[in-house]
Design a protein around this motif. Structure first.
Motif, short mmCIF file in Angstrom:
data_model
loop_
_atom_site.label_atom_id
_atom_site.label_comp_id
_atom_site.label_asym_id
_atom_site.label_seq_id
_atom_site.Cartn_x
_atom_site.Cartn_y
_atom_site.Cartn_z
N PRO A 90 0.80 -1.23 0.00
CA PRO A 90 0.00 0.00 0.00
C PRO A 90 0.83 1.28 0.00
N ASN A 91 2.03 1.23 0.57
CA ASN A 91 2.84 2.45 0.65
C ASN A 91 3.37 2.94 -0.70
N LEU A 92 3.17 2.16 -1.75
CA LEU A 92 3.51 2.66 -3.09
C LEU A 92 2.67 3.89 -3.42
N ALA A 93 1.53 4.03 -2.77
CA ALA A 93 0.65 5.18 -3.00
C ALA A 93 1.28 6.47 -2.49
N LEU A 94 2.30 6.37 -1.65
CA LEU A 94 2.95 7.56 -1.08
C LEU A 94 3.97 8.18 -2.03
N ASP A 95 4.50 7.40 -2.94
CA ASP A 95 5.60 7.86 -3.80
C ASP A 95 5.15 8.96 -4.76
N TYR A 120 8.41 17.17 -12.94
CA TYR A 120 7.09 16.71 -12.50
C TYR A 120 7.01 16.55 -10.98
N TYR A 121 7.83 17.29 -10.26
CA TYR A 121 7.93 17.09 -8.82
C TYR A 121 6.56 17.13 -8.13
N GLY A 122 6.34 16.15 -7.26
CA GLY A 122 5.12 16.11 -6.46
C GLY A 122 3.98 15.32 -7.07
N GLU A 123 4.09 14.98 -8.34
CA GLU A 123 3.01 14.23 -8.99
C GLU A 123 2.95 12.81 -8.41
N SER A 124 1.76 12.40 -8.04
CA SER A 124 1.56 11.07 -7.47
C SER A 124 0.67 10.22 -8.37
N SER A 172 -9.62 3.49 -9.15
CA SER A 172 -8.23 3.60 -8.73
C SER A 172 -8.05 4.73 -7.72
N VAL A 173 -8.77 5.82 -7.93
CA VAL A 173 -8.72 6.94 -6.98
C VAL A 173 -9.11 6.46 -5.59
N GLN A 174 -10.21 5.71 -5.50
CA GLN A 174 -10.68 5.20 -4.22
C GLN A 174 -9.66 4.26 -3.58
N LEU A 175 -9.09 3.37 -4.37
CA LEU A 175 -8.12 2.41 -3.84
C LEU A 175 -6.86 3.11 -3.34
N LEU A 176 -6.40 4.12 -4.07
CA LEU A 176 -5.20 4.84 -3.68
C LEU A 176 -5.42 5.62 -2.39
N VAL A 177 -6.58 6.25 -2.27
CA VAL A 177 -6.89 7.00 -1.05
C VAL A 177 -6.99 6.04 0.14
N GLN A 178 -7.63 4.90 -0.06
CA GLN A 178 -7.73 3.91 1.01
C GLN A 178 -6.37 3.38 1.42
N ALA A 179 -5.43 3.34 0.47
CA ALA A 179 -4.08 2.84 0.76
C ALA A 179 -3.23 3.89 1.49
N GLY A 180 -3.70 5.13 1.53
CA GLY A 180 -2.96 6.15 2.26
C GLY A 180 -2.38 7.25 1.42
#
Length: 230
Positions: A159-164, A171-175, A188-196
């Motif tokens: 799940p922490n891949l969502a933090l990178d 492109y600094y800061g783009e997640s 995907s938006v929902q899954l990423l938010v749920q992952a942190g």
């Protein structure tokens, strides 16, 4: 690579040129690349989700700060050291040299738009793509059903891949969350938010700035630009 502006960044190479330059030699691109290929995509297509999980656990995890996917707090010194190595690589010079903290700080000049603060990451800075991105970002960027499925498998495992975020100036800061929103993949938006994923993360690299600010802060702007990611 819009987070910092310092002497290390004086280069004529564009971001996309650097990515393409490293495609054939940077191991990070073996998992997912800019041509919609890569071993993860091939594995899913030929052998299914189980093979993707096998590669992620046995091979991809060695590219993380911690093989179990725990998050790591990137310090300013670590970040500046990575920028130094990246600029050396872009210029075709020795990128194995490590500068002292004092030398790094001597050459550091904070950018008006991008003031570095320590932040969490999963994927090791020194094992990323040519503009500081990870293969996880590219899975969303390629915008195809198979890429999204592979991304979901990885997100479930780590799940922490969502933090990178992209760590390079352009492109600094783009997640991954930014990309998922732009392409309109609400699942995907929902899954990423749920992952942190950080919903307050701003993308402030040069690509996202108003046109009259791309070469540096001028004090005033007309706000005309092509991309704004919050």
């Amino acid at each position: 690579m819009g987070n910092l502006h310092c002497c290390f960044q004086d280069t004529d190479e564009s971001a996309w040129k650097q990515q393409n330059k490293e495609l054939g030699q940077n191991p990070a691109y073996s998992f997912a690349d800019l041509a919609k290929g890569g071993r993860l995509i091939e594995a899913y297509d030929k052998e299914g989700p189980a093979k993707v999980e096998e590669i992620a656990i046995n091979e991809m995890s060695s590219f993380f700060y911690h093989e179990n996917g725990d998050k790591h707090n990137i310090s300013k010194e670590e970040f500046l050291q990575w920028q130094w190595k990246l600029t050396q690589r872009i210029k075709g010079l020795d990128d194995t040299e490590k500068l002292s903290c004092e030398k790094l700080m001597e050459t550091y000049e904070e950018d008006y738009f991008n003031k570095f603060t320590p932040h969490y990451a999963c994927w090791d800075l020194n094992k990323r793509g040519g503009v500081g991105e990870t293969p996880f970002h590219l899975l969303y960027l390629m915008d195809s059903p198979i890429h999204f499925e592979v991304a979901r498998i990885l997100l479930k495992l780590y799940p922490n891949l969502a933090l990178d975020v992209y760590e390079g100036e352009e492109y600094y800061g783009e997640s991954a969350l930014h990309i998922a929103i732009v392409i309109g993949d609400m699942e995907s938006v929902q899954l990423l938010v749920q992952a942190g994923a950080d919903v307050n993360q701003r993308a402030t690299g040069r690509f996202f700035l108003p046109e009259d600010q791309k070469q540096g802060y001028t004090g005033t702007t007309n706000y005309d630009g092509y991309a704004y990611y919050g």
